[in-house]
Design a protein around this motif. Sequence first.
Motif, mmCIF file in Angstrom:
data_model
loop_
_atom_site.group_PDB
_atom_site.id
_atom_site.type_symbol
_atom_site.label_atom_id
_atom_site.label_comp_id
_atom_site.label_asym_id
_atom_site.label_seq_id
_atom_site.Cartn_x
_atom_site.Cartn_y
_atom_site.Cartn_z
ATOM 1 N N SER A 105 0.843 -1.195 0.000
ATOM 2 C CA SER A 105 0.000 0.000 0.000
ATOM 3 C C SER A 105 0.876 1.242 0.000
ATOM 4 C CB SER A 105 -0.905 0.016 1.236
ATOM 5 O OG SER A 105 -0.126 0.129 2.418
ATOM 6 N N LEU A 106 0.271 2.381 -0.302
ATOM 7 C CA LEU A 106 1.004 3.647 -0.294
ATOM 8 C C LEU A 106 1.520 3.948 1.115
ATOM 9 C CD1 LEU A 106 1.965 6.203 -1.735
ATOM 10 C CD2 LEU A 106 -0.284 7.218 -1.267
ATOM 11 N N ALA A 107 0.720 3.669 2.141
ATOM 12 C CA ALA A 107 1.140 3.920 3.521
ATOM 13 C C ALA A 107 2.371 3.081 3.875
ATOM 14 C CB ALA A 107 -0.007 3.606 4.483
ATOM 15 N N HIS A 108 2.388 1.835 3.414
ATOM 16 C CA HIS A 108 3.534 0.964 3.672
ATOM 17 C C HIS A 108 4.788 1.518 2.981
ATOM 18 C CE1 HIS A 108 5.103 -3.479 3.886
ATOM 19 N NE2 HIS A 108 5.939 -2.614 4.399
ATOM 20 N N LEU A 109 4.641 1.935 1.738
ATOM 21 C CA LEU A 109 5.762 2.515 1.006
ATOM 22 C C LEU A 109 6.311 3.746 1.712
ATOM 23 C CD1 LEU A 109 4.442 2.220 -2.658
ATOM 24 C CD2 LEU A 109 6.518 1.157 -1.770
ATOM 25 N N MET A 110 5.414 4.601 2.185
ATOM 26 C CA MET A 110 5.846 5.810 2.886
ATOM 27 C C MET A 110 6.518 5.468 4.212
ATOM 28 S SD MET A 110 2.692 8.444 2.079
ATOM 29 C CE MET A 110 3.443 9.742 3.069
ATOM 30 N N GLY A 111 6.029 4.424 4.885
ATOM 31 C CA GLY A 111 6.653 4.007 6.137
ATOM 32 C C GLY A 111 8.074 3.522 5.922
ATOM 33 N N VAL A 112 8.289 2.727 4.880
ATOM 34 C CA VAL A 112 9.638 2.243 4.565
ATOM 35 C C VAL A 112 10.533 3.417 4.161
ATOM 36 C CG1 VAL A 112 10.990 0.794 2.997
ATOM 37 C CG2 VAL A 112 8.831 -0.051 3.927
ATOM 38 N N ALA A 113 9.975 4.339 3.384
ATOM 39 C CA ALA A 113 10.744 5.521 2.985
ATOM 40 C C ALA A 113 11.158 6.343 4.201
ATOM 41 C CB ALA A 113 9.924 6.375 2.018
ATOM 42 N N ALA A 114 10.259 6.473 5.176
ATOM 43 C CA ALA A 114 10.585 7.223 6.392
ATOM 44 C C ALA A 114 11.694 6.535 7.180
ATOM 45 C CB ALA A 114 9.333 7.370 7.265
ATOM 46 N N VAL A 115 11.667 5.201 7.236
ATOM 47 C CA VAL A 115 12.738 4.461 7.913
ATOM 48 C C VAL A 115 14.071 4.726 7.226
ATOM 49 C CG1 VAL A 115 13.641 2.144 8.404
ATOM 50 C CG2 VAL A 115 11.234 2.658 8.834
ATOM 51 N N MET A 116 14.073 4.733 5.894
ATOM 52 C CA MET A 116 15.301 5.006 5.145
ATOM 53 C C MET A 116 15.848 6.390 5.471
ATOM 54 S SD MET A 116 14.385 3.418 1.382
ATOM 55 C CE MET A 116 15.878 4.110 0.654
ATOM 56 N N GLY A 117 14.960 7.388 5.499
ATOM 57 C CA GLY A 117 15.397 8.753 5.766
ATOM 58 C C GLY A 117 15.942 8.927 7.170
ATOM 59 N N VAL A 118 15.251 8.379 8.160
ATOM 60 C CA VAL A 118 15.694 8.504 9.549
ATOM 61 C C VAL A 118 17.017 7.763 9.752
ATOM 62 C CG1 VAL A 118 15.154 7.889 11.932
ATOM 63 C CG2 VAL A 118 13.374 8.872 10.466
ATOM 64 N N CYS A 119 17.138 6.575 9.169
ATOM 65 C CA CYS A 119 18.380 5.809 9.329
ATOM 66 C C CYS A 119 19.554 6.512 8.653
ATOM 67 C CB CYS A 119 18.200 4.405 8.758
ATOM 68 S SG CYS A 119 17.175 3.324 9.791
ATOM 69 N N ALA A 120 19.314 7.137 7.511
ATOM 70 C CA ALA A 120 20.390 7.902 6.866
ATOM 71 C C ALA A 120 20.824 9.053 7.760
ATOM 72 C CB ALA A 120 19.926 8.420 5.506
ATOM 73 N N ALA A 121 19.838 9.723 8.381
ATOM 74 C CA ALA A 121 20.145 10.844 9.263
ATOM 75 C C ALA A 121 20.933 10.401 10.485
ATOM 76 C CB ALA A 121 18.854 11.539 9.697
#
Length: 417
Positions: A105-121
């Motif tokens: 789902s779009l929500a799942h995709l956004m959740g994974v994207a948020a994990v990527m961004g936070v982990c990069a930070a």
Amino acid sequence: MTAEVAAPLTANRDYRLLWGGRMVSELGVSAATIAFPLLALAVTGSAAASGLVVGTVAVAQLFAGLPAGALADRWNRKKVMLGCEAAQAIAAASLVAAVYWDVVSLAHLMGVAAVMGVCAALFEPAEDASLPAIVPDDQLPAAVAMNGARANLGHLAGTAAGGFLFAVGRFVPFAVDALTHVAALAALTRVRLPARRVVPAERTHLGREIVSGLRWVWDHPHVRVTAVCATVLNLFFSAFYLVVIVLAKARGVPPGEIGVMAAMLGVGGIAGALAAPYLRRRLTPYASIAGVFWALTALTPLAVFAGNGYVMGALFLAMALLPPAANTTIITEQLLLTPDELRGRLSGVLGLLTGVAGAAGPVLGGVLTEAVPGTAAVLACAAGIAAVTVLVTVNPTLRRFPRRSPTDTSTPLMEGT
């Protein structure tokens, strides 16, 4: 008396493990980043949803930037890096399962994207702050340069592989991403990170720790001036990059040639990173820094005359050659100047500035392409770069930028995982 000679950087086991693990991880992230909008478009049929997913990575990284730097100073840095790799592996694996079972789902995709961004930070300040503890001071410039080459190489290889892997199967890029994070996690577990000295002052409040990091950057002229100048340059160059892409499309440049243009930036960055240690020995710090600004000032207006993607690609390659040497000089000075207990916050602040410039630059470029013809937009970006170049040239802090000589440091005890 015989002096003890440090082993070459290539023989540094801990640096090799850190570098190699991160290289593999960055390749996977780049492949997944390319596949994200493709998957979002396939699932939702909406281009806006694709943009929303990609934008979530950048937004999460920006918002997490300052707290991440403070947490990298507060927590065990090796555990931070291990946690980031593990979280990204789990997030990517969850997406593989969702795609395979056709429940994404779009929500799942956004959740994974948020994990990527936070982990990069979180990962970047922890790694940056750990680097001086893993390599000797005299090898720090070479390590910084090699990290720059690694980022360009990982991005190039991952971007090239992402589209191909998605064509093989929608879940394949994310399966590769999960595996690369597992491989990076395994490499990181073997890295011996020296123990950090305990800071006498008690930690009081995360907000106050963030403010102390901002104050450190502002109170030290060499850090403040280079950060401001680099941010402004990144702003105008990011705008210029978008303007050139739009101009190329308007002139009928085929998509394949536009891809070559973009790839040449990465190729130039790799070549420049490999040459950075040599250039750093031959140039004064001021010449290295100012040379980047003057080179871009001279080269950016030439984009007006670039009639095809190959010529523009050669121009991009030339533009990317000198920045790694200047970055090596600047980052080395910043790391050696900053106390260990503040290095995470230093990286967090600088990462935030870079992220803001990277996000605002394309917006500026879009506004310019809408407001004026393409050639005028190129010249407007060139004028902005020229203006900051003049300020860099006359700035007394940059003219006195120090050339550091290595200092002897004792080897601390090893820290466990």
